[in-house]
Design a protein around this motif. Sequence first.
Motif, PDB file in Angstrom:
ATOM      1  N   THR A   1       0.805  -1.214   0.000  1.00 34.96           N
ATOM      2  CA  THR A   1       0.000   0.000   0.000  1.00 34.96           C
ATOM      3  C   THR A   1       0.845   1.274   0.000  1.00 34.96           C
ATOM      4  OG1 THR A   1      -0.152  -0.138   2.416  1.00 34.96           O
ATOM      5  CG2 THR A   1      -1.970  -1.091   1.130  1.00 34.96           C
ATOM      6  N   LYS A   2       2.129   1.187   0.359  1.00 33.19           N
ATOM      7  CA  LYS A   2       3.006   2.350   0.387  1.00 33.19           C
ATOM      8  C   LYS A   2       3.360   2.823  -1.015  1.00 33.19           C
ATOM      9  CE  LYS A   2       5.956   5.395   2.023  1.00 33.19           C
ATOM     10  NZ  LYS A   2       5.472   6.733   2.401  1.00 33.19           N
ATOM     11  N   ARG A   3       3.344   1.910  -1.994  1.00 32.34           N
ATOM     12  CA  ARG A   3       3.688   2.232  -3.389  1.00 32.34           C
ATOM     13  C   ARG A   3       5.089   2.837  -3.499  1.00 32.34           C
ATOM     14  NH1 ARG A   3      -1.840   4.992  -5.946  1.00 32.34           N
ATOM     15  NH2 ARG A   3      -3.078   3.065  -6.042  1.00 32.34           N
ATOM     16  N   ALA A   4       6.025   2.306  -2.732  1.00 34.22           N
ATOM     17  CA  ALA A   4       7.374   2.865  -2.688  1.00 34.22           C
ATOM     18  C   ALA A   4       8.196   2.397  -3.887  1.00 34.22           C
ATOM     19  CB  ALA A   4       8.069   2.467  -1.396  1.00 34.22           C
ATOM     20  N   CYS A   5       8.620   3.350  -4.714  1.00 39.17           N
ATOM     21  CA  CYS A   5       9.531   3.069  -5.826  1.00 39.17           C
ATOM     22  C   CYS A   5      10.972   3.410  -5.443  1.00 39.17           C
ATOM     23  CB  CYS A   5       9.140   3.881  -7.055  1.00 39.17           C
ATOM     24  SG  CYS A   5       7.522   3.457  -7.713  1.00 39.17           S
ATOM     25  N   GLY A   6      11.142   4.387  -4.565  1.00 36.10           N
ATOM     26  CA  GLY A   6      12.461   4.787  -4.111  1.00 36.10           C
ATOM     27  C   GLY A   6      12.613   4.513  -2.625  1.00 36.10           C
ATOM     28  N   ILE A   7      13.758   3.941  -2.226  1.00 38.83           N
ATOM     29  CA  ILE A   7      14.024   3.660  -0.819  1.00 38.83           C
ATOM     30  C   ILE A   7      15.332   4.336  -0.424  1.00 38.83           C
ATOM     31  CG2 ILE A   7      14.248   1.876   0.953  1.00 38.83           C
ATOM     32  CD1 ILE A   7      13.007  -0.074  -1.059  1.00 38.83           C
ATOM     33  N   PHE A   8      15.242   5.284   0.512  1.00 38.17           N
ATOM     34  CA  PHE A   8      16.425   5.944   1.052  1.00 38.17           C
ATOM     35  C   PHE A   8      16.944   5.129   2.230  1.00 38.17           C
ATOM     36  CE2 PHE A   8      14.463   9.382  -1.253  1.00 38.17           C
ATOM     37  CZ  PHE A   8      15.518  10.174  -1.675  1.00 38.17           C
ATOM     38  N   MET A   9      18.260   4.919   2.269  1.00 39.27           N
ATOM     39  CA  MET A   9      18.855   4.132   3.349  1.00 39.27           C
ATOM     40  C   MET A   9      20.091   4.823   3.879  1.00 39.27           C
ATOM     41  SD  MET A   9      18.231   0.432   1.602  1.00 39.27           S
ATOM     42  CE  MET A   9      18.225   1.197  -0.011  1.00 39.27           C
ATOM     43  N   TYR A  10      20.149   4.933   5.203  1.00 42.63           N
ATOM     44  CA  TYR A  10      21.279   5.571   5.873  1.00 42.63           C
ATOM     45  C   TYR A  10      21.200   5.223   7.359  1.00 42.63           C
ATOM     46  CZ  TYR A  10      17.579   8.948   6.925  1.00 42.63           C
ATOM     47  OH  TYR A  10      16.394   9.533   7.334  1.00 42.63           O
ATOM     48  N   ASP A  11      22.215   5.619   8.114  1.00 39.65           N
ATOM     49  CA  ASP A  11      22.259   5.325   9.551  1.00 39.65           C
ATOM     50  C   ASP A  11      21.493   6.411  10.301  1.00 39.65           C
ATOM     51  OD1 ASP A  11      22.880   4.325  12.039  1.00 39.65           O
ATOM     52  OD2 ASP A  11      24.913   5.165  12.068  1.00 39.65           O
ATOM     53  N   TRP A  12      20.238   6.148  10.572  1.00 43.32           N
ATOM     54  CA  TRP A  12      19.382   7.117  11.260  1.00 43.32           C
ATOM     55  C   TRP A  12      19.915   7.359  12.676  1.00 43.32           C
ATOM     56  CZ3 TRP A  12      14.137   6.322  13.959  1.00 43.32           C
ATOM     57  CH2 TRP A  12      13.471   7.542  14.095  1.00 43.32           C
ATOM     58  N   ARG A  13      20.048   8.623  13.017  1.00 45.19           N
ATOM     59  CA  ARG A  13      20.572   9.067  14.317  1.00 45.19           C
ATOM     60  C   ARG A  13      22.051   8.712  14.498  1.00 45.19           C
ATOM     61  NH1 ARG A  13      15.235   7.327  17.907  1.00 45.19           N
ATOM     62  NH2 ARG A  13      13.886   9.036  17.188  1.00 45.19           N
ATOM     63  N   SER A  14      22.673   8.220  13.442  1.00 45.47           N
ATOM     64  CA  SER A  14      24.120   7.938  13.444  1.00 45.47           C
ATOM     65  C   SER A  14      24.551   7.112  14.652  1.00 45.47           C
ATOM     66  CB  SER A  14      24.895   9.266  13.406  1.00 45.47           C
ATOM     67  OG  SER A  14      24.621   9.978  12.218  1.00 45.47           O
ATOM     68  N   ASP A  15      23.785   6.078  14.963  1.00 42.26           N
ATOM     69  CA  ASP A  15      24.107   5.243  16.121  1.00 42.26           C
ATOM     70  C   ASP A  15      24.822   3.947  15.741  1.00 42.26           C
ATOM     71  OD1 ASP A  15      22.079   3.864  14.882  1.00 42.26           O
ATOM     72  OD2 ASP A  15      20.695   3.908  16.596  1.00 42.26           O
ATOM     73  N   ARG A  16      25.155   3.811  14.440  1.00 40.45           N
ATOM     74  CA  ARG A  16      25.874   2.646  13.939  1.00 40.45           C
ATOM     75  C   ARG A  16      25.105   1.353  14.189  1.00 40.45           C
ATOM     76  NH1 ARG A  16      32.363   3.949  14.544  1.00 40.45           N
ATOM     77  NH2 ARG A  16      32.196   6.190  14.168  1.00 40.45           N
TER      78      ARG A  16
END
Length: 441
Positions: free
Chosen positions: A358-373
Motif C-alpha cells: 500500500t506504500k507504493r514505494a519506488c524509491g528507498i532511502f537508506m542511511y544510519d538514522w541518528r548515526s548510532d551505527r
Amino acid sequence: MKRIRKLFALMAAAVLLLGIFPAMATANARATLRPVIFVHGGSGSGSQFQTQAKRFASNGYPATHVETHDYDSLFVNNTMEQVHAGLDQRIARLKAATGADKVELLGHSLGTLVSQQYLKSSAERAANVAHYVNIDGGSTAGAESPPVPTLAIWGEGSTDRKIEGATNLYHSGESHVQTTSSVATFKAAYTFFTGEEPATTGVTPESGEIQIAGRAVYFPFNTGLRDARVDIYPFDPATGRRTSAQPVATYQFGGSGDGSFGPFKGRGDVHYEFVMSKNGTNQVHHHYYQPFRRTDLQVRLLSGDPGGPLDWLVERNRNHVAMLVYRNKEWWGDQGADNDTLALNGTNVLNATITPRTKRACGIFMYDWRSDRRTNLNTTVGLFPVLPFISGADHYMPASATGTVTLETRQRAADGQTDRLRIPNWPSDTHMNSIYIDDYA
C-alpha cells in the motif's frame, strides 16, 4: 514447359526482390509509425517510460520517435497552461521531424488529467493525436472519453472504474506505477497504436555502439540542473571501481537550461556511473546504472542542491553511507512469495514495515538514522511515512576509503534471477548515491 519456366522465373524474381529490398520494406513500414509521447504523473519523470521506449524501439520504432513530456507536477514552476503549451511545441516539432500526420499520446496518473484536459481544450489539439492511452488515472481523469480513440488501462483497485466510450482494460495484479512499465501495458498500447501485436515484449540488446542521452533534473520539480558538472565513467559491477581513468563524456550545466545532456556514444553491455558535482561545493552525487542494453534517450538523473529538500530527508555523516535505490515499479515487502528482494551487504531491507504494498514505494532511502551505527528495519524513519512513492530505512553501512557496498536484487515473478553489483562505500557527509534498478528482469 513454357508455363513452368515462366512460373520459375516469377518465383526467382520474387526471391530476388525479397533479398534485395527487405531493408526498404522495413524502412517503409517504419515510416508509418507515428511518434509516441508519454506524460508522467505526480512526482514522476520521463524515466518512468524508459523501458517502454526501448520496447517500442525493439519493435522497429526509431528511438527518436519516442519522447517523454517532463513538467513540475507540483505546479510550482509551471502552470497547466504552460504544460499544455510545451506539449503543443513538442507535438509540432515531432511531426515536422518525422513527417507524421499525428502523434500517439499516453498519460499516467496525474498525467491522465494533463492529457485529457489537453485533448478536450480544443479541436485543433485533438486533431494532432491519433490515439490516447489513459494509464491508471484517478477520478479526476473524467468519465467521458476524450475526442480521440481512447484505451484506458487500470491497475489494482476497483474494476468499476472506467471511461465511457473508451476501451477499458483491467490489469488488476499490477500496482499503480507498475502499470506504466509493465509488459501488459506495452503490449496493449502497441497493438492499439499499430493494429497488430508486437514481435517482442522484451528489451532487445543492441551490439556495438549505442546512444545515451537524457536530462539531469531537480526532484520532484523536473527543472534543469544548474551550476554543476556531470562526468560519466564505466564501472565494474563486481568491484564497484571505475574501469577508465578518464570520463567517456563530460557535461557542464550553467545557471539556466533544461539539464539536457548527450547523446554520447556508449555500449549496451556496460555499467555506467554518472558523477554529478556541484560547483563551489565538495558535494558529489553518484548515479549508478545497470546496462542500458540498447540506445536510451530517456535517462533522468534525479538530484537536488546541497541543503535542499532532498538533503532534509537524509542524515549525513562521514562514518556511514547514504543511498537511494530507485525502480520504476513498486517494491513489495509484505506479499509473501510475491515479494521483491533488495539486500545490502547481505541484509534484505524490504519488509511489511518499510515497503508494504500500500506504500507504493519506488524509491528507498537508506542511511544510519541518528548515526548510532545500528540497523533497525522495524520502523520507517524521518518524514518517509507521510511521503508518496518513497520510503526510508535505518540501515547502517560503514564508510571507508577502500570498501564497497554490495547490492543484490531479485524482482518478483523473475524465476529467482538475482542481479548483483557493488559500489564504493562513499562517506555520506560529502557523497550521495543513487542506484537505478531496471523495472524488468
